[in-house]
Design a protein around this motif. Sequence first.
Motif: not given
Length: 395
Positions: A33-37, A173-174, A191-192, A259-264
Amino acid sequence: MTGQNVDTRDAPTRRDYVKYGGTVIGGGLLAGCSDFVGQNESPAETNEGSYSVTMAPAGEITLERPPENVFANLVHHADMALALGHGESINTMYSPENFGALYELFLERLAGVSTDWADLPNSWNIDKEQLYELNSDLHLADPAYMTVMDSLDRDDIEEIGENVAPWFGNAYSDSRREPPAAWADDYEYYTLWEIFEKVAAVFREEQRYQELTEVRTNLLAEIEANLPPETDRPRVARIQTALSDGELSIWPFALNDPGYEQAHLRPLGAEDAFADADAYSEIALEALVEVDPDVILNTHAMGPTREFVEIKDYLENDPVARAIPAVENGRVYPMAIRYGGPIAHLFQLEMGAKELYPDAFGEWPRYDGGAYPEFPESEQLFDRQRVAAIIDGEI
């Protein structure tokens, strides 16, 4: 329970235009899983006017039209509805007096975008009878997560999904936590932006999703292109704090974990001072001193009930805390929320970039409470006007 009594055993099945499909996705983690796609495949399939969307742990849901009366629990799901132009559909959420008011602090920078969330009912520990009364078109919440409440079990969740409206959400998923054992075989992590893509399909707002994805992609590219070398990046402690009777409580949280909690935070590429700490476990002030952070990010420090100014003053005046480089150099900063959706994500990416790398992205100003700071257009890392126009349906 207020209002008329509902006999849940004899309640009629609600199938006028929202139908719950029984297909459940099997377990297993999403690899790579990627934060970019996002997903390569479209999450929605249309057949004779109806359409289906699938996400673990609920599985496949089938709808005849987008929902207009939506139960939400955690704020990342409500944020997604708002970003897609459906914020007014939300009929309840967790801690609305805090998170509803917090979102207004962001939305002051998005002209024409607002919510009425602060006065909504609180969805935490909501019971089955209240869910019948709300009569929602969709429960935008993780059914597995709902069963950690004292008021609901899996039988209740299945009954509400059958008699009122389907469940559709993902919470664990957080930080890729273990879900309740009864749901483990049905769980997947996303991902988010993958969750956001599926929620967009539920609302039939794929175009808004694509437009916001472009804004995010450009922001991530701007950050990546201007990050300093790893050797010049700060050592960062991400904490949550509380003051009570003059005593400071501290909880460390991961900076770069999946996890999406750290996505930013992950795209900022900083060193995690608490990489080996146990999340949700309280630590003493001396443990914060020991990890010696260059920067402290105080999460959940924006909002009407937060105490960021008092906590920062406490650290600056405590003889032990003053030895921390972040405190000594005035680099204790607020973060807004641990698990926001796409709107909070954009603002917090910008916030974190300015707090960690002021030379590259411009300085974060002193924050004494109130709205998200207003930056000149030349210092904004994403286009507020464009985001507001997407949400309002002008693009």
